[in-house]
Design a protein around this motif. Structure first.
Motif, mmCIF file in Angstrom:
data_model
loop_
_atom_site.group_PDB
_atom_site.id
_atom_site.type_symbol
_atom_site.label_atom_id
_atom_site.label_comp_id
_atom_site.label_asym_id
_atom_site.label_seq_id
_atom_site.Cartn_x
_atom_site.Cartn_y
_atom_site.Cartn_z
ATOM 1 N N ILE B 119 1.001 -1.133 -0.001
ATOM 2 C CA ILE B 119 -0.067 0.017 -0.035
ATOM 3 C C ILE B 119 0.945 1.277 -0.156
ATOM 4 C CG2 ILE B 119 -1.797 -1.093 1.186
ATOM 5 C CD1 ILE B 119 -0.849 0.237 3.603
ATOM 6 N N TYR B 120 0.287 2.289 -0.591
ATOM 7 C CA TYR B 120 1.065 3.504 -0.348
ATOM 8 C C TYR B 120 1.332 4.245 0.846
ATOM 9 C CZ TYR B 120 0.059 3.760 -5.436
ATOM 10 O OH TYR B 120 0.196 3.243 -6.912
ATOM 11 N N MET B 123 -0.587 7.687 1.628
ATOM 12 C CA MET B 123 -1.993 7.678 1.322
ATOM 13 C C MET B 123 -2.572 7.311 2.700
ATOM 14 S SD MET B 123 -3.054 6.677 -2.448
ATOM 15 C CE MET B 123 -4.195 7.842 -3.049
ATOM 16 N N GLU B 127 -8.084 7.091 1.340
ATOM 17 C CA GLU B 127 -7.565 7.527 -0.019
ATOM 18 C C GLU B 127 -7.447 6.325 -0.827
ATOM 19 O OE1 GLU B 127 -4.704 10.060 1.183
ATOM 20 O OE2 GLU B 127 -6.126 11.900 1.208
ATOM 21 N N MET B 128 -6.649 5.485 -0.194
ATOM 22 C CA MET B 128 -6.025 4.304 -1.147
ATOM 23 C C MET B 128 -7.226 3.500 -1.671
ATOM 24 S SD MET B 128 -3.255 2.409 -1.355
ATOM 25 C CE MET B 128 -3.101 0.664 -2.115
ATOM 26 N N TYR B 131 -8.853 5.564 -4.204
ATOM 27 C CA TYR B 131 -8.267 5.803 -5.618
ATOM 28 C C TYR B 131 -8.403 4.427 -6.603
ATOM 29 C CZ TYR B 131 -3.908 5.949 -8.366
ATOM 30 O OH TYR B 131 -2.845 5.995 -9.649
ATOM 31 N N PHE B 132 -8.216 3.425 -5.774
ATOM 32 C CA PHE B 132 -8.551 2.048 -6.760
ATOM 33 C C PHE B 132 -10.083 2.034 -7.139
ATOM 34 C CE2 PHE B 132 -4.548 0.086 -7.273
ATOM 35 C CZ PHE B 132 -3.796 0.629 -6.239
ATOM 36 N N ARG B 134 -11.909 4.426 -8.082
ATOM 37 C CA ARG B 134 -11.947 5.259 -9.006
ATOM 38 C C ARG B 134 -11.262 4.893 -10.474
ATOM 39 N NH1 ARG B 134 -11.856 10.834 -7.644
ATOM 40 N NH2 ARG B 134 -12.142 11.138 -9.709
ATOM 41 N N LEU B 135 -10.221 4.056 -10.050
ATOM 42 C CA LEU B 135 -9.470 3.488 -11.151
ATOM 43 C C LEU B 135 -10.498 2.766 -11.769
ATOM 44 C CD1 LEU B 135 -5.905 2.916 -10.529
ATOM 45 C CD2 LEU B 135 -6.971 4.483 -12.009
ATOM 46 N N HIS B 136 -11.379 1.992 -11.070
ATOM 47 C CA HIS B 136 -12.460 0.938 -11.675
ATOM 48 C C HIS B 136 -13.368 1.614 -12.414
ATOM 49 C CE1 HIS B 136 -11.099 -3.055 -10.532
ATOM 50 N NE2 HIS B 136 -10.593 -2.299 -9.520
ATOM 51 N N ARG B 179 -8.911 -2.706 -0.942
ATOM 52 C CA ARG B 179 -8.624 -2.546 -2.177
ATOM 53 C C ARG B 179 -8.961 -3.423 -3.204
ATOM 54 N NH1 ARG B 179 -5.080 -4.985 -5.229
ATOM 55 N NH2 ARG B 179 -3.761 -5.476 -3.590
#
Lengths: 772, 309
Positions: B119-120, B123, B127-128, B131-132, B134-136, B179
């Motif tokens: 994981i980042y 973040m 948020e983490m 983020y993923f 949103r990527l989906h 995630r």
């Protein structure tokens, strides 16, 4: 059935297209993440804003300090100056006529007796002689200067006044022993002393001039005799150029260097660092496409690169304008150093965008090869070393925007901006297309490379094994293929070019005998071009025929190739002449080549053809259109193969004019090699072309009927009839069109698939997933 | 979370019910791998076969275990399934989508958790996962609803705004799972997910996996720890040197090999496989012996016997 298959293919294609929304998402995340890192924030934002003002303040302090430190001069023997035109106003200063008011000078003067008294040293009044005194004064004054007590010492010896006032006797100057000299002692190791020496020399000059004028006017000579003419300095550069000349050199350099540095460290963190921390795989298994990831990261790196460049350059600009104004100093010839012209500086910002993108793409591609941040830093050092010369080159005196420099990436853009900043718009616009094309091509290639890195499994997941020489050598032998790999092709090309480079260095003089000339030609061809090629082909490939592309092409191509060679020669000659007019050969080079051309013209024709046509065509084709081409054409590298082999072929010729012509020829030969799949037509074209080149003189001078039809002898050498040039060109185009319709007998892309014919045959190729 | 059988998640409507876009495909044959091969060019070993003709099937509501020593090829198979790597040949389909031609669809239907997927650090948990999500391609509103649900279910609400660097191992594990689940995939892949975890966190993870299975997800779980496999997995495949040596439920395997002790069964299979390899190699006239770096199973079993004897 076809419908769903088509639909599938379309969906797959669309699925591969990067979506802007994903790119923006990845970009914003990377930016936010980097900005959350305190170290990044410090280096990018705080450091430039603080650093330059601090350094500026320091510079100011130092400048003020040195300014306040005046020059110290010591005059010994001021009593010997009596009855002479006045030099000293009083014991503590020079006459104000001679002194530059801006520079404070401290003067301490001693009479001769005081200096010669040398406190602390014993002396006996009775045995005082002038020699002893002089020696003592010498040692004392030398000590003063060496110790730095005074910057400079002026010694007026006894008898100075007498010998200076006595006019020169008519029969030449007296012996030097009778002429008293004024000594000026200084210390070359001390900057202060050197500066003082300059000033005092100026003072003495003015004193001497005044004295001479007095003497002349005393003897009744009209003083206008001394100044027969005046010189008026006229600087034609416009005001703006004068002001901006300094900035136009320094500012782009600073910006580019910071753009490079600003791209490297984020790139390392965003790729190699993520590999190390394990977050790259998380991103790779997300719906983001590889291209989207690359573009998003590229955008982030580019933003940082530009921010770094702008902040640093801006801070430096502001600080230095203020500091320079304070110090009141500038490069020689300028009294004021105003703020740089803002308008042209905007050009710099515009040029920064593509260059920043280029550096970012390169940094990203290189960083992808590293497995950790530390390793990434090791890889970036070589990258810096490659790009730094391109940025330094424009700073060299004498480098200006020209046809030659505009094709160099980065340098060309730099010089273009410089011309714009200096106000030379027409000159800049003339070179704009070339610079844009070169920059665009480099940018395209760099981004393609970065994308390729992200699509390569070995780059993303590979590694862990240490590189060992034994294993590598074993791997080379064990994993040989029928043709060279692209890597091997590049290495072969590099070896050839480096060997030729060193070979040229060794040759100091063109030999005078034919044997010598033959050696001069055969050695590079056979030793440096043919030998590496054959060696690599034998050791690293399993089939000489395939790797050297010695296949038999379609039978018609061979005679057609000969025809092409004949018919393209006039055009080639015209091209060579055009190149010589754009880049004329220097007289020294022509003179150096004379013995060579003389030998060639006088030697027997067959030997010359063998030497200059047969050997080079065979060796160079085997190397460039054979081994190297065969390697570069793989993995869909057709364009790459033609262009890179042409460039290498051009570079391998030593003389610039030949190189350019050779590059064009190389492009043609590469294309023919591609379409016919073989080097045999290329050898024929090359041989015919070279043979005609060396035979033109002989044919033109021989009085042969056919020769006279096509050639005429002119002052500049044999020329083709213009009509023949046109006709031959049409024949050539027709032949080339025919070649264009051919397709090679062997599919060279097959070489890639040869790999996959493994013992693990895949019976599932025809299987469909089993039904439930 | 809804039971699988309704295709792959695309979004949730206002009540939190997940909507789907495609008609159900191959409801029960969720993961299908047939004759999968992956080869690498390696400097030391030359052409190295990482995955050698691997075939298996996994249904929904099932935990499939991939058991094998290090270097067996488990991670490679799972990376191929999650489209991170491309297979050299063979077929792999996830929920009916082919990993090569329909990679984007596969990624929509699969969640991948590995000890290599970190994981980042900077973040926060929220948020983490956001983020993923949103990527989906999940919209902001439905994503928020989904995140609330997920964080509740996994009991992550107390460290919503903690950045990754300050999280404990257990928290990181949960974030990784969240995630992987943000888009409610019907298939979840856990690749050595318990590596480096302490006993409590590992136990918790296994509990989560069981819950997921009970809600109808299809799960693959790879490990080299036998106790986990025994306790957790419905069906097991034993891998060694890129090949699957045997597949089946625990009962089937013990019966087939007439060996009650699972550990003995495992080591026996491995050593027999090595024996076969050596015989084949000597037949073909090549130099025999295990390649560098591989554990020699016979030695391991010897010491094991020594310990129990």
């Amino acid at each position: 059935m076809t419908n769903t298959a088509q639909q599938k293919r379309r969906r797959a294609l669309l699925a591969d297209r990067p979506r802007l929304s994903s790119i923006v998402l990845i970009y914003t995340r990377e930016m936010r993440d980097q900005l959350r890192d305190r170290r990044t924030l410090f280096t990018i934002a705080i450091l430039p804003i603080l650093l330059y003002p601090l350094v500026g303040m320091l510079l100011l302090q130092i400048a003020q300090f040195t300014r306040q430190h005046p020059t110290t001069v010591c005059v010994v023997g001021r009593d010997h100056l009596e009855n002479l035109p006045p030099l000293l106003a009083d014991a503590e200063s020079f006459d104000e006529d001679f002194v530059d008011d801006a520079v404070p000078t401290e003067v301490v003067s001693y009479t001769w007796e005081d200096a010669a008294a040398a406190p602390g040293k014993d002396h006996f009044p009775n045995s005082e002689t002038s020699e002893k005194q002089i020696r003592r004064v010498d040692s004392l004054t030398s000590l003063w200067v060496r110790r730095g007590d005074f910057d400079v010492v002026l010694v007026f010896p006894p008898g100075f006044a007498a010998s200076a006032s006595t006019p020169m006797p008519p029969d030449g100057p007296p012996d030097s022993s009778e002429r008293a000299e004024l000594k000026l002692l200084y210390n070359v190791a001390s900057d202060q002393s050197m500066v003082a020496r300059e000033r005092v020399a100026g003072i003495l000059n003015r004193w001497r001039t005044g004295w001479v004028r007095d003497r002349l006017s005393d003897s009744g000579v009209d003083l206008t005799v001394l100044d027969p003419f005046d010189v008026a300095d006229v600087n034609i550069a416009p005001e703006r150029t004068r002001e901006s000349a300094f900035w136009s050199k320094l500012l782009p350099f600073v910006m580019l260097v910071w753009a490079m540095t600003g791209a490297f460290y984020p790139a390392i963190d965003l790729v190699a660092g993520e590999k190390e921390r394990g977050t790259l795989e998380t991103l790779l298994c997300s719906p983001a496409l590889r291209s989207e990831i690359v573009w998003g990261k590229l955008g982030a790196v580019m933003t940082f690169s530009m921010m770094t460049a702008i902040l640093n350059a801006g801070s430096m600009l502001v600080t230095s304008s203020l500091v320079f104004k304070q110090i009141g100093v500038g490069p020689a010839g300028m009294s004021t150093m105003g703020a740089p012209p803002i308008g042209p500086m905007l050009w710099l910002l515009v040029a920064l965008v593509p260059l920043s993108a280029l550096f970012s793409a390169l940094a990203l591609a290189v960083a992808a090869m590293a497995r950790s941040s530390k390793e990434g830093q090791y890889y970036l050092m070589p990258l810096m070393m490659v790009t730094l010369p391109l940025v330094l080159l424009p700073m060299l005196p004498g480098t200006t925007l020209s046809a030659g420099t505009s094709v160099i990436p980065v340098t060309g853009m730099f010089l273009l901006v410089r011309s714009l900043v200096e106000g030379q718009y027409v000159h800049a616009m003339a070179h704009l297309p070339v610079v844009l094309i070169v920059t665009g091509v480099c940018l395209l290639m760099a981004t393609r490379w970065a994308r390729r890195q992200f699509e390569s499994e070995s780059v993303l997941f590979g590694g862990g094994d240490q590189w060992e020489l034994n294993s590598w050598v074993k791997h080379l032998w064990r994993d040989r293929q029928t043709a060279a790999t692209p890597g091997q092709a590049f290495v072969c090309g590099a070896i050839i070019l480096v060997a030729l480079f060193f070979g040229k260095l060794v040759v100091t003089k063109i030999p005078e005998t034919f044997v010598g000339i033959s050696q001069l030609i055969l050695m590079p061809q056979i030793g440096m071009i043919l030998a590496p090629t054959l060696l690599m082909a034998t050791v690293m490939t399993t089939s000489l025929r395939t790797s050297l592309r010695l296949r038999m092409p379609h039978w018609t191509t061979l005679p057609i190739a000969v025809v092409i060679g004949f018919s393209l020669h006039p055009t080639y000659v015209m091209l060579a002449q055009f190149i010589s007019s754009v880049y004329p050969i220097s007289e020294q080079a022509a003179a150096a080549m004379k013995p060579f051309t003389d030998q060639i013209s006088s030697a027997p024709w067959l030997s010359v053809v063998f030497l200059m046509a047969l050997v080079p065509s065979v060796c160079e084709e085997l190397a460039f259109r054979g081994f190297i081409f065969g390697g570069l054409v793989r993995e869909n590298g057709r364009f790459r193969a033609v262009v890179v082999t042409a460039v290498m072929f051009g570079v391998s010729h030593g003389v610039l004019q030949q190189s350019i012509a050779a590059t064009f020829m190389g492009l043609l030969l590469g294309w023919v090699a591609l379409r016919t799949g073989s080097i045999l037509p290329c050898i024929l074209i090359h041989f015919t072309n070279n043979m005609l080149s060396v035979s033109m003189e002989r044919v033109a001078g021989s009085g042969n009927a056919a020769g006279n039809l096509l050639l005429t002898q002119t002052a500049a050498g044999p020329q083709y009839h213009p009509l023949w040039v046109v006709v031959s060109l049409s024949i050539a185009i027709a032949c080339l069109w025919y070649v264009g319709t051919l397709s090679p007998a062997a599919d060279e892309q097959q070489a890639d698939r040869v790999l996959e014919g493994s013992q693990l045959s895949d019976p599932s190729a025809s299987l469909a997933p089993a039904s439930a | 979370m809804l039971a699988f059988g309704e295709g792959c998640a695309v979004g949730t409507d206002k009540t939190g019910k997940i909507e789907t876009s495609h008609p159900p495909k191959r409801r029960f044959r969720v993961i299908h791998v047939q004759h999968l091969i992956k080869t690498y060019e390696d400097l030391h070993r030359g052409r190295f076969v990482a995955v050698d003709r691997v075939s298996f099937t996994v249904r929904s509501g099932e935990i499939f275990g991939l058991l094998g020593p290090n270097g067996a090829g488990k991670t490679t198979v799972l990376r191929i399934l999650s489209t991170v790597l491309a297979p050299t040949s063979g077929i792999a389909t996830v929920a009916g989508y082919n990993v090569e031609s329909d990679a984007a669809d596969v990624r929509r239907c699969i969640g991948f958790v590995s000890n290599n997927t970190a994981i980042y650090e900077r973040m926060t948990a929220w948020e983490m996962v956001e983020y993923f999500g949103r990527l989906h391609g999940m919209g902001k509103d439905l994503l928020r609803v989904r995140l609330e649900t997920l964080f509740d279910q996994l009991r992550m609400n107390d460290f919503r705004d903690v950045p990754g660097s300050k999280m404990s191992t257990g928290m990181r594990q949960k974030v990784s799972i969240a995630r992987a689940m943000v888009h409610d995939p019907p298939v979840l892949v856990f690749d050595e997910a318990t590596l480096g975890l302490d006993v409590l966190v590992a136990r918790n993870l296994l509990g989560v996996i069981r819950t997921l299975r009970d809600s109808g997800k299809c799960l693959i779980f790879s490990t080299h720890i036998m106790s986990e496999v025994e306790r957790l997995c419905d069906r097991i495949a034993i891998m060694h040197r890129g090949r699957i040596l045997d597949t089946g439920t625990l009962g089937e395997l013990t019966e087939r090999h007439s060996q009650d002790d699972f550990e003995e069964l495992f080591f026996g299979l491995l050593s027999r496989h090595e024996q076969n390899d050596r015989e084949e190699a000597s037949f073909a006239g090549l130099s025999s012996g295990p390649p560098d770096g591989d554990t020699d199973i016979s030695d391991a079993s010897d010491t094991h016997e020594g310990a129990t004897a």
